[in-house]
Design an enzyme around this catalytic site. Structure first.
Site, short mmCIF file in Angstrom:
data_model
loop_
_atom_site.label_atom_id
_atom_site.label_comp_id
_atom_site.label_asym_id
_atom_site.label_seq_id
_atom_site.Cartn_x
_atom_site.Cartn_y
_atom_site.Cartn_z
N HIS A 255 0.83 -1.20 0.00
CA HIS A 255 0.00 0.00 0.00
C HIS A 255 0.87 1.26 0.00
CE1 HIS A 255 -3.70 2.28 1.25
NE2 HIS A 255 -2.78 3.09 1.75
N GLU A 256 1.84 1.31 0.92
CA GLU A 256 2.67 2.51 1.01
C GLU A 256 3.61 2.64 -0.19
OE1 GLU A 256 1.80 4.68 2.99
OE2 GLU A 256 0.54 3.45 4.31
N HIS A 259 1.77 4.67 -2.69
CA HIS A 259 1.89 6.10 -2.43
C HIS A 259 3.25 6.63 -2.85
CE1 HIS A 259 -1.82 7.04 -0.35
NE2 HIS A 259 -1.66 6.07 0.55
#
Length: 490
Positions: A255-256, A259
């Site tokens: 997920h990160e 980003h």
């Protein structure tokens, strides 16, 4: 020198200082000594005062009046600088500095209260943060809706009313799907066992590499609440480890990476300009969610991950790749937003959205927040909150003043649904690569169609151009019904 040249040179220094301030925030959540909280709060307040002075410098107004941008990039940069100048000029320097100081302090207070399951230790500080955020919202709203003024910081042009309408559209299909899934006779087994931290972190790094994370411009650390930080040549990620749940670490990392890869993927010509960052938190979240879910939790990549985990942990209680895929996507009632499955995740966001709108409007007081949270959670999820760390204390967002941020998570899911549909049409052999632990065909498509543009276009335009369709929740909801219908035999 022209007015435009002077304006962009001044902005370049502001962007550099903003990056330094962001690095202080990263340090606080990762490696800063616990006893340095008060000092860091003063440092953050001082940095914000310097940044606020720059963002409201009268020369910016003069340069904006005289600037004559000729290229689309320069015109957009001038537009974004003018927007930030207008918003910053409405906020008193005292308020900007005090918010930075208090939210830095509040973050440490929240972490201690969460560790002790003691909301009473945090709520008085949250009340102070809330008072300052209401003051900020009133300054920005200029007579308009307070919540909309705060939301506009994270998703420019969006309103609370439009978010509420979107959620009203999504909720019935999400709730119906959840009921069908939980009522199915086909229920995947849970992953069980002990999974040592260092082995989890090695796997997480392998997954980050599989998704194209550039380690020469990034690093991974551990934090209480996973986040990414930085831009351009220095974009960092964090994860967390629970030794009974390796999916927490692995999928938080992916997920990160989504980003951070967005920031790494922006056209380098935009560095130190307003175009050199993600255009909105909704678009940012679209990248993290499509990395984590549509690619990372898909059947193809789950098969690759199964083999790596089976080898790394010397066996698993799940011994079949298809069963492992179902376990990765297992739907169960749970308290924690960041651990929620794809079906229920948006329901967690809807709860927070309603509560924070009520907090900003004054319809809800912080003294009643725990009771309101627990009652709403029981209504929405059918489970009573067992302790504050699993309830109102689980998220850091309100402690650091991010009111208006939560709905961008759900909006990012909607954006990701649109992008995934277009991605699958454009890259029909994507699953073949994912099955080999190579997300490159997907990440390259996202970099070309979304990430490289940075702030060049407004949020909805970025998604609509990339997906070649209007932004609606239907692609996301159709994807969820198809995926979980197959897993659960609906």
């Amino acid at each position: 020198m022209s007015a435009l040249t002077d304006l962009l040179a001044f902005q370049r220094q502001t962007e550099a200082l903003s990056s330094v301030a962001e690095r202080l925030g990263w340090d606080q959540e990762t490696v800063m000594p616990r006893g340095a909280t008060e000092q860091r709060a003063e440092e953050m307040g001082a940095m914000e005062e310097v940044l606020h002075d720059r963002r409201t410098d009268p020369r910016i107004g003069e340069w904006l009046d005289a600037a004559d941008p000729q290229t689309p990039a320069d015109r957009r940069a001038v537009e974004l600088i003018a927007r930030d100048f207008a918003r910053s000029s409405r906020i008193p320097a005292r308020l900007a500095s005090e918010l930075a100081r208090l939210t830095s302090l509040a973050q440490g207070i929240w972490a201690e209260a969460r560790a002790k399951d003691a909301p009473e230790d945090f709520l008085p500080t949250l009340d102070q943060v809330l008072m300052l955020k209401r003051e900020e919202a009133a300054a920005l709203a200029d007579g308009g809706d307070l919540y909309d003024a705060l939301l506009d910081d994270y998703e420019p042009g969006m309103t609370g009313a439009r978010i509420a309408t979107l959620f009203h559209t999504m909720r019935p299909r999400l709730v119906a799907l959840r009921e069908d899934v939980l009522g199915s006779e086909r229920q995947p087994a849970a992953l069980a066992g002990h999974f040592p931290q260092e082995t989890q972190l090695r796997l997480a790094r392998s997954c980050a590499t599989a998704f194209g994370y550039d380690w020469t411009r990034g690093r991974m650390d551990i934090a209480v609440h996973p986040f990414s930080s930085g831009r351009w040549q220095d974009s960092r990620i964090t994860t967390r480890v629970v030794e009974t749940d390796p999916f927490n670490c692995i999928y938080s990392t992916i997920h990160e990476v989504g980003h951070s890869s967005y920031e790494q993927g922006i056209d380098p010509d935009y560095a130190f300009t307003p175009l050199g960052r993600g255009v909105s938190m909704g678009v940012h979240e679209s990248q993290s969610r499509i990395y984590e879910n549509q690619m990372g939790r898909g059947r193809a990549f789950a098969g690759w991950l199964f083999t790596r985990m089976y080898e790394a942990f010397d066996g698993l209680n799940i011994t079949d790749p298809d069963a492992f895929y179902a376990t990765v996507n297992r739907v169960t009632p749970g308290f924690i937003r960041t651990e929620a499955d794809e079906i229920q995740y948006n329901l967690h966001i809807m709860l927070r959205f309603d509560l924070e709108r009520d907090l900003i409007s004054g319809r809800l007081d912080t003294s009643d927040l725990v009771e309101a949270w627990n009652a709403r959670f029981l209504h929405d999820f059918g489970v009573a909150v067992d302790r504050p760390a699993n309830g109102v204390l689980q998220d850091v967002h309100w402690a650091v003043g991010l009111f208006g941020y939560f709905p961008t998570y759900a909006l990012g899911n909607v954006y990701a649904g649109c992008l995934n549909k277009a991605l699958r049409e454009a890259v029909p052999d994507l699953d073949g690569a994912l099955a080999q632990g190579d997300a490159t065909p997907g990440t390259e498509w996202l970099r070309e169609n979304v990430q490289r543009h940075g702030g060049l276009m407004p949020p909805a335009e970025v998604i609509e151009r990339a997906s070649a369709r209007p932004v609606t929740p239907e692609p996301l909801l159709d994807y969820l019904e198809d995926k979980f219908g197959r897993i659960y035999g609906l």
